[in-house]
Design a protein around this motif. Structure first.
Motif, short mmCIF file in Angstrom:
data_model
loop_
_atom_site.label_atom_id
_atom_site.label_comp_id
_atom_site.label_asym_id
_atom_site.label_seq_id
_atom_site.Cartn_x
_atom_site.Cartn_y
_atom_site.Cartn_z
N GLU A 65 -34.20 -66.60 2.07
CA GLU A 65 -33.74 -65.63 1.08
C GLU A 65 -33.82 -64.21 1.60
OE1 GLU A 65 -32.13 -66.64 -1.59
OE2 GLU A 65 -32.52 -68.61 -0.70
N ARG A 66 -34.91 -63.89 2.29
CA ARG A 66 -35.03 -62.53 2.83
C ARG A 66 -34.04 -62.31 3.97
NH1 ARG A 66 -39.21 -59.47 1.44
NH2 ARG A 66 -39.54 -58.52 3.48
N ALA A 67 -33.77 -63.35 4.74
CA ALA A 67 -32.77 -63.23 5.80
C ALA A 67 -31.39 -62.93 5.21
CB ALA A 67 -32.72 -64.50 6.64
N ALA A 68 -31.05 -63.59 4.09
CA ALA A 68 -29.77 -63.33 3.44
C ALA A 68 -29.66 -61.88 3.00
CB ALA A 68 -29.60 -64.26 2.24
N GLN A 69 -30.74 -61.35 2.43
CA GLN A 69 -30.73 -59.95 1.99
C GLN A 69 -30.62 -59.01 3.18
OE1 GLN A 69 -34.45 -60.17 -0.08
NE2 GLN A 69 -33.51 -60.62 -2.05
N LEU A 70 -31.35 -59.33 4.26
CA LEU A 70 -31.29 -58.48 5.45
C LEU A 70 -29.92 -58.51 6.08
CD1 LEU A 70 -32.99 -56.65 7.32
CD2 LEU A 70 -33.44 -58.68 8.71
N GLY A 71 -29.26 -59.69 6.10
CA GLY A 71 -27.92 -59.78 6.65
C GLY A 71 -26.92 -58.96 5.87
N LEU A 72 -27.01 -59.01 4.54
CA LEU A 72 -26.11 -58.20 3.71
C LEU A 72 -26.37 -56.72 3.92
CD1 LEU A 72 -25.92 -60.09 0.29
CD2 LEU A 72 -24.05 -59.64 1.88
N LEU A 73 -27.64 -56.35 4.04
CA LEU A 73 -27.98 -54.94 4.28
C LEU A 73 -27.39 -54.49 5.60
CD1 LEU A 73 -29.48 -52.38 3.44
CD2 LEU A 73 -31.55 -53.34 4.47
N THR A 74 -27.53 -55.31 6.64
CA THR A 74 -26.95 -54.98 7.94
C THR A 74 -25.44 -54.80 7.82
OG1 THR A 74 -28.67 -56.28 9.06
CG2 THR A 74 -26.69 -55.76 10.32
N SER A 75 -24.80 -55.70 7.08
CA SER A 75 -23.35 -55.62 6.88
C SER A 75 -22.95 -54.30 6.25
CB SER A 75 -22.89 -56.79 6.01
OG SER A 75 -21.55 -56.65 5.61
N GLU A 76 -23.68 -53.88 5.21
CA GLU A 76 -23.34 -52.63 4.51
C GLU A 76 -23.56 -51.42 5.42
OE1 GLU A 76 -21.91 -52.45 1.55
OE2 GLU A 76 -21.94 -54.65 1.49
N LEU A 77 -24.67 -51.40 6.13
CA LEU A 77 -24.97 -50.25 7.00
C LEU A 77 -23.97 -50.14 8.13
CD1 LEU A 77 -28.88 -50.55 7.24
CD2 LEU A 77 -27.55 -49.00 5.80
N LEU A 78 -23.63 -51.27 8.75
CA LEU A 78 -22.69 -51.24 9.86
C LEU A 78 -21.29 -50.87 9.38
CD1 LEU A 78 -21.91 -51.70 12.79
CD2 LEU A 78 -21.82 -54.16 12.33
N SER A 79 -20.87 -51.45 8.26
CA SER A 79 -19.54 -51.13 7.73
C SER A 79 -19.43 -49.65 7.37
CB SER A 79 -19.26 -51.99 6.48
OG SER A 79 -18.00 -51.70 5.95
N ASN A 80 -20.49 -49.08 6.80
CA ASN A 80 -20.47 -47.67 6.45
C ASN A 80 -20.31 -46.80 7.71
OD1 ASN A 80 -21.03 -45.52 4.29
ND2 ASN A 80 -22.54 -45.01 5.88
N ALA A 81 -21.03 -47.19 8.77
CA ALA A 81 -20.92 -46.42 10.01
C ALA A 81 -19.51 -46.52 10.60
CB ALA A 81 -21.95 -46.91 11.02
N LEU A 82 -18.95 -47.71 10.63
CA LEU A 82 -17.63 -47.89 11.23
C LEU A 82 -16.54 -47.17 10.44
CD1 LEU A 82 -17.85 -51.68 12.20
CD2 LEU A 82 -17.77 -49.73 13.78
N ASN A 83 -16.70 -47.11 9.14
CA ASN A 83 -15.66 -46.53 8.30
C ASN A 83 -15.77 -45.01 8.12
OD1 ASN A 83 -13.89 -48.75 7.34
ND2 ASN A 83 -15.81 -49.58 6.58
N HIS A 84 -16.96 -44.46 8.34
CA HIS A 84 -17.15 -43.04 8.00
C HIS A 84 -17.74 -42.18 9.11
CE1 HIS A 84 -16.16 -44.07 3.90
NE2 HIS A 84 -17.10 -44.99 3.88
N ALA A 85 -18.32 -42.78 10.14
CA ALA A 85 -19.04 -41.97 11.13
C ALA A 85 -18.13 -41.27 12.12
CB ALA A 85 -20.04 -42.86 11.90
N PHE A 86 -16.88 -41.71 12.23
CA PHE A 86 -16.04 -41.20 13.32
C PHE A 86 -14.77 -40.53 12.81
CE2 PHE A 86 -18.53 -44.78 14.88
CZ PHE A 86 -19.23 -44.16 15.91
#
Length: 372
Positions: free
Chosen positions: A246-267
């Protein structure tokens, strides 16, 4: 397609994404439709019964009983479905070729955040020499049922996470515009199930512990493919960390959100760059997830304390994990650091041993060998 139909299709797509390759036969039914029809079966169901998904979807599960409709356990199953309760039964079922098999079936209702039922989840497996009136406390049966319930519990929780995200999405100004983002989140959850094909203990299939390092790497690959930009490189470096599912699922979703935010807005205004994802053990059951980029920074933004649905999901996941999150942003890039407890000893000994904790996250001191 109206929004309600789109939402219904997302549930089915979630099942298709997350459940397709599970080694256990699984069925989703819709109790909100007449006669509670099957809306999804996975490949293991097709292999177990001989029926293709196209032949099973739309039918009530009783079609597997053939002419054997007067089994006492059928009535037990019917009452549980009517009461919207979980139940375990053993049924005499028929395959497409006419051969019979003893079907150990566990079903459970799945509810939205508001308590509305949206599906029944059934997990089944062929069992030999199990009497119809076998006592559930028998050691072999209890162990088998525990395995089925464990997987069912994971699936139900993850479908409920999808339902929660759909509900949050429906409150957006234009929910239809963000359905592709929701699909990405479902794909991130689905990647967790790939780790179930790599048992964390040699010789024993377990679904309560997964390779979080492998899972986070899969999530990075998925998000990079869906949200990536041509000249922005994504790197990933993870330790061989094991976590509770369960914690791995939450961590994976968190990683997805953080990475997607960087790819869409950092550059913005930049043609190239680098995003790095790292997950490292810190000792003392502590982990650190870092998502960094060399982009243009966030300026005066107070993300994720303020922001869109993605920001709210990040805050919620970090809170559920009990994590400490810091965001450092300058004109030369942004670093998001997430530190959390991982109540399972993931230190790999030279001979391949790991010390595991029990189901409540407490150390047992028992030494077991894990693959990885």
């Amino acid at each position: 397609m109206d929004d309600q139909k789109k939402i219904e299709s997302i549930y089915v797509e979630a099942g298709q994404s997350m459940l397709a390759n599970l080694p256990l036969s699984m069925v989703l039914t819709d109790p909100n439709r007449p006669d509670n029809p099957i809306i999804y079966v996975n490949r293991a169901f097709e292999q177990l019964t001989g029926y293709a998904a196209s032949a099973a979807v739309g039918q009530n599960c009783r079609f597997l009983q053939g002419d054997a409709r007067d089994q006492p356990q059928v009535e037990v199953l019917r009452r549980a479905i009517e009461a919207r309760e979980s139940v375990t039964v053993t049924l005499d079922n028929r395959r497409l070729d006419g051969s019979s098999f003893r079907n150990r079936l566990i079903i459970a209702p799945a509810f939205d955040d508001d308590g509305s039922i949206y599906a029944f989840i059934g997990i089944q497996s062929a069992v030999e020499d199990v009497a119809e009136d076998a006592h559930p406390d028998d050691a072999d049966i209890a162990s088998f049922d525990d395995r089925l319930r464990e997987m069912q519990h994971r699936v139900k929780n993850h479908l409920q996470m999808v339902a929660s995200m759909i509900r949050m999405q429906s409150k957006e100004a234009d929910p239809r515009a963000a359905f592709p983002i929701l699909a990405r989140r479902v794909d991130a959850l689905a990647a967790l199930y790939d780790e179930f094909h790599i048992p964390p203990r040699s010789g024993e299939a377990r679904y309560d512990v997964v390779s979080a390092g492998g899972y986070v790497s899969r999530v990075v690959s998925i998000v990079g493919a869906l949200d990536g930009r041509r000249n922005v490189r994504v790197t990933v470096d993870t330790d061989p960390v094991y976590m509770r599912t369960e914690r791995a699922a939450q961590l994976g979703l968190l990683t997805s959100e953080l990475l997607s935010n960087a790819l869409n807005h950092a550059f913005d205004g930049r043609s190239e760059g680098v995003v790095s994802v790292q997950m490292k053990e810190l000792g003392g059951d502590r982990l650190r997830l870092t998502v960094s980029d060399d982009g243009t920074g966030m300026g005066g933004s107070n993300w994720p304390e303020q922001g869109n649905l993605g920001a709210r999901i990040v805050r919620g996941l970090a809170g559920d994990l009990g994590a400490e999150m810091t965001v450092t942003s300058t004109g030369s890039g942004t670093i998001v650091t997430v530190q959390l407890d991982n109540p399972i000893d993931t230190s790999l000994e030279a001979d391949g041993r790991r010390i595991l904790s029990d189901a409540e996250g407490q150390r047992t001191g028992k030494v077991e060998r894990l693959n990885g």
